[in-house]
Design a protein around this motif. Structure first.
Motif, short mmCIF file in Angstrom:
data_model
loop_
_atom_site.label_atom_id
_atom_site.label_comp_id
_atom_site.label_asym_id
_atom_site.label_seq_id
_atom_site.Cartn_x
_atom_site.Cartn_y
_atom_site.Cartn_z
N ARG A 190 0.85 -1.19 0.00
CA ARG A 190 0.00 0.00 0.00
C ARG A 190 0.88 1.24 0.00
N ASN A 237 1.38 8.61 2.09
CA ASN A 237 1.73 10.01 1.85
C ASN A 237 3.09 10.35 2.44
N ALA A 255 -3.71 8.20 4.11
CA ALA A 255 -3.83 7.94 2.68
C ALA A 255 -4.96 6.95 2.45
N ASN A 256 -6.16 7.37 2.84
CA ASN A 256 -7.31 6.51 2.63
C ASN A 256 -8.57 7.36 2.62
N TRP A 282 -4.89 9.95 -2.04
CA TRP A 282 -5.11 8.52 -1.89
C TRP A 282 -5.79 8.06 -3.16
N ARG A 332 -8.46 4.79 -5.09
CA ARG A 332 -9.22 3.54 -5.07
C ARG A 332 -10.17 3.52 -6.27
N THR A 338 -7.65 -0.20 -2.53
CA THR A 338 -7.30 1.09 -1.92
C THR A 338 -5.79 1.24 -1.81
N ASN A 339 -5.27 2.29 -2.43
CA ASN A 339 -3.86 2.68 -2.33
C ASN A 339 -2.88 1.63 -2.82
N GLN A 396 -7.08 15.90 1.50
CA GLN A 396 -6.99 15.36 0.15
C GLN A 396 -7.22 16.38 -0.96
#
Length: 317
Positions: free
Chosen positions: A5, A8, A14-15, A176, A178, A184-185, A243
């Motif tokens: 994953r 940052n 980062a999600n 991030w 997805r 995700t990531n 973000q």
């Protein structure tokens, strides 16, 4: 084996937001949605198609909409974050693309900042004509190969590749990514700096919250002629700030990267958050005045409008 994953540069998560925050925002958005005024959209102009389809010598930047630009440099036709979609989820596009897909010149290079749907629309990418060599963030190459795109190169932060006299460097952002519930990531996110000996240095920021990486980009490149900076999808800031930068932070980032010109993007095409195009532009202008930034440093492109560069990288419309 645990899947890799990406993270940052700083401690920003980062999600996607926690479930509680997402629920709170959805409740607030439902209550405020009807009061938002989207009647003032980014104007469209008639693009100079003859120029765009024949230009092979003069540097230029044309805004298609959202984060999609056609950048012409050293004879290359470069497209950033290809999205010609008429809808994003359930939301209709606020204004049509500045140049229709059928009117685009053959595309040599496609730069992808990250894999979110509003920055990478596969149907749009397939319909673009040309060689379409993709340069994407680390972790995204195999997905694009699986989708049927044969020419794909992936880079990590600060890595670079040169094509026909243009050097493309993948630079950090705070974000991030997805596309499904399970990825995700697992690919990175960032911006792109384009340099050539015969034209301006252009920084395309992609999506980002405000972070120290902007200053590092400015330090490493020394002089950037044009910064293409996002100013939309920042409300509510308690939710979006990690973000998406606000208009005020976008100008702060513009100063950090030491750019000459600021071109706003990532607003006026889709309803991604609670702010409106008018909100973003009013806050941008108020902050420009407060910081005493010269009005001619902010280049307000309309959809379909082209920013051209004369000898010595001076700008003219």
């Amino acid at each position: 084996m645990r899947k890799h994953r990406f993270v940052n540069m700083d401690s920003a998560p980062a999600n996607s937001a926690a479930r509680r925050q997402l629920f709170r925002w959805s409740q607030d958005r439902l209550q405020n949605f009807l009061s938002r005024d989207y009647s003032e959209c980014v104007p469209n102009v008639v693009p100079d198609l003859r120029y765009l389809q024949t230009n092979r010598s003069e540097p230029s930047i044309t805004w298609i909409g959202h984060s999609t630009f056609l950048i012409q440099m050293c004879g290359l036709n470069i497209v950033t974050d290809p999205v010609w979609a008429r809808r994003m989820a359930l939301q209709k596009r606020l204004a049509p693309p500045g140049v229709e897909l059928s009117d685009m010149p053959p595309v040599d290079v496609v730069l992808v900042s990250h894999s979110h749907y509003d920055h990478l629309h596969l149907a749009s990418l397939r319909r673009l004509r040309g060689t379409k060599r993709l340069i994407v963030p680390a972790g995204l190459r195999h997905k694009m190969l699986d989708k049927g795109f044969p020419l794909v190169e992936e880079l990590n932060w600060w890595e670079e590749v040169s094509l026909h006299g243009v050097k493309f460097t993948f630079v950090p952002a705070q974000h991030w990514t997805r596309r499904t519930l399970w990825d995700t990531n697992d690919s990175h996110w960032g911006g792109w700096v384009m340099e050539s000996h015969a034209g301006p240095t252009v920084y395309f920021a992609g999506d980002s919250g405000y972070f120290r990486g902007f200053s590092e980009i400015g330090r490493r490149f020394g002089k950037i002629d044009v910064a293409l900076m996002p100013i939309g999808a920042y409300e509510p800031e308690w939710f979006m700030a990690p973000q998406h930068i606000s208009p005020e932070d976008a100008l702060r980032a513009y100063r950090d990267v030491r750019a000459d010109y600021f071109v706003p993007m990532h607003y006026g095409s889709f309803k991604l958050a609670d702010d409106t195009p008018r909100d973003a532009l009013e806050r941008l202008e108020a902050e420009r005045c407060r910081l005493n930034i010269a009005e001619d440093r902010i280049f307000m492109l309309h959809h379909g409008e082209t920013m051209r560069f004369a000898i010595g990288n001076s700008v003219f419309r």
